[in-house]
Design a protein around this motif. Structure first.
Motif, short mmCIF file in Angstrom:
data_model
loop_
_atom_site.label_atom_id
_atom_site.label_comp_id
_atom_site.label_asym_id
_atom_site.label_seq_id
_atom_site.Cartn_x
_atom_site.Cartn_y
_atom_site.Cartn_z
N TRP A 105 0.48 -1.11 -0.17
CA TRP A 105 0.20 0.09 0.02
C TRP A 105 0.88 1.50 0.05
CZ3 TRP A 105 -4.18 -2.55 4.03
CH2 TRP A 105 -5.57 -2.92 2.98
N ASN A 106 2.04 1.20 0.36
CA ASN A 106 2.83 2.11 0.40
C ASN A 106 3.45 2.62 -0.53
OD1 ASN A 106 2.69 2.52 3.19
ND2 ASN A 106 4.53 1.44 3.88
N GLU A 107 3.61 1.48 -1.51
CA GLU A 107 3.97 1.81 -3.45
C GLU A 107 2.88 1.99 -3.72
OE1 GLU A 107 5.65 -1.92 -5.38
OE2 GLU A 107 6.43 -1.49 -3.44
N GLU A 108 1.44 1.86 -3.65
CA GLU A 108 0.46 2.11 -3.99
C GLU A 108 -0.39 3.41 -3.47
OE1 GLU A 108 -2.09 -1.02 -3.66
OE2 GLU A 108 -1.36 -2.32 -4.36
N ASN A 109 0.80 3.96 -2.98
CA ASN A 109 0.04 5.23 -2.49
C ASN A 109 -0.81 5.41 -1.45
OD1 ASN A 109 2.62 6.96 -3.09
ND2 ASN A 109 2.15 7.15 -4.60
N PHE A 110 -1.49 4.04 -1.68
CA PHE A 110 -2.43 4.86 -0.30
C PHE A 110 -2.35 4.38 0.48
CE2 PHE A 110 -6.12 1.57 2.02
CZ PHE A 110 -6.89 2.79 2.17
N ASP A 111 -2.94 5.62 1.45
CA ASP A 111 -2.56 6.20 2.71
C ASP A 111 -3.92 5.07 3.66
OD1 ASP A 111 -2.04 7.52 5.35
OD2 ASP A 111 -2.15 9.19 4.54
N PHE A 112 -3.34 4.46 4.51
CA PHE A 112 -3.64 3.43 5.02
C PHE A 112 -3.41 3.93 7.23
CE2 PHE A 112 -0.14 0.78 6.47
CZ PHE A 112 0.83 1.22 5.80
N LYS A 113 -2.77 5.30 7.06
CA LYS A 113 -2.33 5.04 8.70
C LYS A 113 -1.17 4.00 8.91
CE LYS A 113 -4.84 9.09 7.78
NZ LYS A 113 -3.90 10.06 7.30
N HIS A 114 -1.88 3.20 9.51
CA HIS A 114 -1.14 1.96 10.48
C HIS A 114 -2.39 0.88 9.91
CE1 HIS A 114 -4.15 2.95 13.65
NE2 HIS A 114 -4.69 1.97 13.20
N ILE A 115 -1.11 -0.88 10.00
CA ILE A 115 -2.48 -2.42 10.02
C ILE A 115 -2.18 -2.17 11.30
CG2 ILE A 115 -2.21 -3.81 9.38
CD1 ILE A 115 -1.33 -3.40 7.02
N SER A 116 -3.54 -2.43 12.52
CA SER A 116 -3.36 -3.11 13.61
C SER A 116 -2.98 -4.69 13.76
CB SER A 116 -4.60 -2.75 14.83
OG SER A 116 -4.30 -1.38 14.76
N VAL A 117 -2.21 -5.59 14.42
CA VAL A 117 -2.33 -6.62 14.44
C VAL A 117 -2.28 -7.00 15.51
CG1 VAL A 117 -0.65 -8.49 13.61
CG2 VAL A 117 -0.31 -6.44 12.81
N ASN A 118 -3.46 -8.19 16.14
CA ASN A 118 -3.58 -9.34 17.43
C ASN A 118 -2.61 -9.55 17.49
OD1 ASN A 118 -6.45 -8.61 17.67
ND2 ASN A 118 -6.82 -8.57 15.86
N VAL A 119 -1.83 -9.68 18.61
CA VAL A 119 -0.91 -10.44 19.02
C VAL A 119 -1.20 -10.92 19.99
CG1 VAL A 119 1.57 -10.59 19.75
CG2 VAL A 119 1.37 -9.34 17.84
#
Ligand code: C2E
Ligand code: MG
Ligand code: MG
Ligand code: MG
Length: 290
Positions: A105-119
């Protein structure tokens, strides 16, 4: 009827319990293969900032669509993976998939803000957890700001505060933020909030369900949000399903809202369009409460 022909231990299990256990063992074996073959996917659920009606971030949620058994929910396979220990391999895979998607998404310039991952707490206590985290970030050449680690309240059950503080500090040292998931669902003492360096609180769905119909519930949520905001946390309210719930929550002050009203968890390929739709289609939330 108790099983008597399977050795001494077996007599303590009823046949129903035995069936449940057999089923779990079978599922666990299938899961091992699914992890190895990378059949586990992640879906993403948008978090929407109520003040600007824009994307605040995405939560990655594990999805398992088995070729013959069909969809198996995380509510079913995560506890099994936790009791067998496979949650470590599963969590490592999920983290890796999230970082891979972030890079894309960074490469595609889609500004996703962040991805939250459950641990899972079990993975969090692995001595090499920080290395696993760094490895995934490095593999896709992304910075820690792309990722938030979500840890459920149950982490407090059997671990001392000192150890939790240490692992939180190590995660934050990599530039990754930490979120306390399912806040208010049972385990945490309010004292932890003041002492442990969480960046974000995710308010459990139980505070929100039918909130529009329940004055006392509104008082409780207002109090929780007041406390969280006062302590400087970023706050996500989870599980808003209806327009009415969103409307009430929006009036109370939080940084993001995540729930079926805005969007269900979806495949990465659908997310950019879905986010455009949401931020275009739901302006009435902003308009009504202005
Ligand atoms: P969670 O981390 O609290 O994730 C939110 C869950 O609530 C997700 O369920 C999501 O689909 C669901 N949800 C979101 N909005 C709504 C809503 O408006 N109404 C209702 N009824 N539900 C909503 P899901 O995907 O089934 O996951 C359940 C739980 O399984 C997660 O709860 C998390 O604890 C665990 N889980 C999922 N993926 C992973 C993973 O990759 N690793 C670990 N360790 N746990 C995971
Ligand atoms: Mg979560
Ligand atoms: Mg949650
Ligand atoms: Mg949960």
């Amino acid at each position: 009827k108790a099983k008597t022909n399977g050795g001494d231990q077996a007599v303590f299990f009823s046949s129903e319990m035995n069936d449940v256990l057999q089923d779990q063992i079978r599922l666990d074996r299938m899961l091992k293969i699914a992890i190895e073959e990378r059949e586990i996917e992640i879906y993403f659920q948008p978090q929407i900032s109520p003040s600007t009606n824009s994307l605040a971030g995405l939560e990655a949620l594990a999805r398992w669509n088995h070729s013959t058994e069909g969809y198996i929910s995380p509510g079913k396979f995560i506890p099994i993976a936790e009791s067998s220990g496979q949650i470590v391999a599963l969590g490592t895979l999920v983290l890796d998939l999230a970082c891979q998607q972030a890079a894309k998404w960074n490469e595609e310039n889609f500004d996703f803000k962040h991805i939250s991952v459950n641990v899972s707490p079990i993975q969090l206590w692995q001595p090499n957890f920080i290395d696993v985290l760094k490895n995934s970030l490095n593999r896709y050449n992304i910075s820690g700001e792309n990722i938030i680690i979500e840890i459920t309240e149950s982490v407090f059950v059997d671990h001392c505060e000192h150890r939790i503080a240490k692992v939180l500090a190590a995660i934050r040292a990599v530039g990754v933020k930490v979120s306390l998931d399912d806040f208010g669902s049972g385990y945490s003492s309010l004292g932890y909030l003041n002492r442990l360096p969480f960046d974000q609180l995710k308010i459990d769905r139980s505070f929100v369900t039918d909130i529009d119909k329940d004055q006392r519930k509104q008082q409780v949520l207002q109090g929780v949000l007041g406390l969280g905001n006062g302590l400087g946390f970023n706050i996500v309210v989870e599980g808003t399903e209806t327009y009415e719930e969103v409307f009430v929550v929006k009036g109370m002050g939080c940084h993001a809202i995540q729930g079926f009203y805005f969007a269900r968890p979806s495949h990465a390929a659908r997310i950019p369009n879905m986010v455009r739709e949401i931020t275009r289609k739901k302006p009435e939330i902003t308009a009504l409460s202005a």
